[in-house]
Design an enzyme around this catalytic site. Sequence first.
Site, short mmCIF file in Angstrom:
data_model
loop_
_atom_site.label_atom_id
_atom_site.label_comp_id
_atom_site.label_asym_id
_atom_site.label_seq_id
_atom_site.Cartn_x
_atom_site.Cartn_y
_atom_site.Cartn_z
N ASP A 185 0.88 -1.13 0.12
CA ASP A 185 -0.01 -0.07 0.05
C ASP A 185 0.89 1.17 0.12
O ASP A 185 2.33 1.31 0.11
CB ASP A 185 -0.93 -0.06 1.13
CG ASP A 185 -0.38 -0.50 2.56
OD1 ASP A 185 0.96 -0.61 2.49
OD2 ASP A 185 -1.07 -0.70 3.45
N HIS A 230 -7.67 -3.85 10.07
CA HIS A 230 -7.39 -3.59 8.79
C HIS A 230 -6.05 -4.59 8.23
O HIS A 230 -5.09 -4.75 9.39
CB HIS A 230 -7.25 -2.06 8.41
CG HIS A 230 -6.14 -1.46 8.85
ND1 HIS A 230 -6.02 -0.29 9.59
CD2 HIS A 230 -4.77 -1.66 8.89
CE1 HIS A 230 -4.77 0.18 9.99
NE2 HIS A 230 -4.01 -0.79 9.34
N GLU A 289 -9.88 -0.95 5.18
CA GLU A 289 -10.46 -0.38 6.76
C GLU A 289 -11.61 -1.23 6.79
O GLU A 289 -12.33 -1.51 5.82
CB GLU A 289 -10.51 0.99 6.45
CG GLU A 289 -9.18 1.71 6.60
CD GLU A 289 -8.66 2.21 7.78
OE1 GLU A 289 -8.71 1.09 8.62
OE2 GLU A 289 -7.97 3.20 7.94
C1 F6R Z 1 1.23 -0.99 6.00
C2 F6R Z 1 0.03 -1.80 6.24
C3 F6R Z 1 -0.99 -1.95 7.46
C4 F6R Z 1 0.07 -2.13 8.86
C5 F6R Z 1 -0.88 -1.97 10.09
C6 F6R Z 1 -0.16 -2.29 11.35
O1 F6R Z 1 1.77 -1.38 4.87
O2 F6R Z 1 -0.48 -2.66 5.43
O3 F6R Z 1 -1.99 -2.73 7.47
O4 F6R Z 1 0.41 -3.40 8.63
O5 F6R Z 1 -1.33 -0.71 10.18
O6 F6R Z 1 0.87 -1.40 11.48
P1 F6R Z 1 1.96 -1.30 12.64
O7 F6R Z 1 2.72 -2.70 12.32
O8 F6R Z 1 2.48 -0.22 12.46
O9 F6R Z 1 1.08 -1.67 14.01
#
Ligand code: F6R
Length: 250
Positions: free
Chosen positions: A67, A138, A143
Site C-alpha cells: 500500500d 485492517h 479499512e
Molecule cells: C502497512 C499496512 C498496515 C499495517 C498495520 C499495522 O503497509 O499494510 O496494514 O500492517 O497498520 O501497522 P503496525 O505494524 O505499525 O502496527
Amino acid sequence: MRLQVFDSATATAKAAADRVAATLQADPGLVIGLASGRTPIPVYAELRRLHAENGVSFSRAVTFSLDEFAGIDADHPGSFHSFLQQHLLAAVDLDPTRVHFLNGQAADLDAECDRYERIIADAGGIDLLVLGIGVNGHIGFNEPGETLAARTHRVVLHDATRDDNAARFGGNPAAVPREALSMGMGTILKASAIVLIATGAHKAACIEQAVRGPLTTRLPASFLQTHRHVDVYLDRDAASRLSSPNPERG
Ligand code: F6R
C-alpha cells in the site's frame, strides 16, 4: 490458519524472517508482497542480516509494496516507498527493475490501481505476502466498513489509522494523507501464501477477532480465515486472548 506463538517480539520477527528466507531460497524468483509499519521493522532487519551474513539472495526476487499514501512523493519520509527502501530494499541485492510500488502521486489514481493489478498479474501473482494488522483489523489499508474492495483501490483512511501513522509525519496526525492506495482483499487473498505478523498486547483483541471471530467486513483480517495457507506469527502478548482451551466457543 496456522498459529505460532513466540516468547518475544524479537523471536517472532526472527521466525518470520527465517520463513521468508527459506521460501526465497527454495524459489529464488519468489514474488513477495511487503507490508510497511512498525511490526515488520525487526523482520526486515533480520532479513538484511541474513542477506549480509548468510548469503540469502534477493537477486531474482520480485517485490510489491502492499500500500501507499496518496498525494506524497515517493521520497517523502512518510511514504511506504521510503520505508521499504530504508528497512529492506536498499540493503539487499534486489534488482531495481523487479521492485514495484504504488505511485501515490499518479495523476489518475484509479488508473494507477489498475496498473498495479496488471503488473501483479503479469508477474504471475504474489507467492508470499507479508502482512501486519491494524488494531481495527485492517490489512493493507482495507479499512473496516460495510463493504470491502476486491482489487487495488483508493481508500479514505480512518482517523485512528492516520493517528497510528503520525510518527512518520512529524508526530502530527493532520499531516498524514487522508487517502491511500491499497491492494484489495481479493488481491491479498489471491497470494499463494500469507505470513501475518502481530506483536504487542495492543494487537491481542484484533488477533482474537481475526482468528476466532466471525467473518465480517467490520474486521477485514477475519477473511484470512478463508485462505488455505496463512501462517500467523505472534508474540505471547498478541496471542494473549487466544488461550481459551475451546476458543471457538469463547
Ligand atoms: C502497512 C499496512 C498496515 C499495517 C498495520 C499495522 O503497509 O499494510 O496494514 O500492517 O497498520 O501497522 P503496525 O505494524 O505499525 O502496527
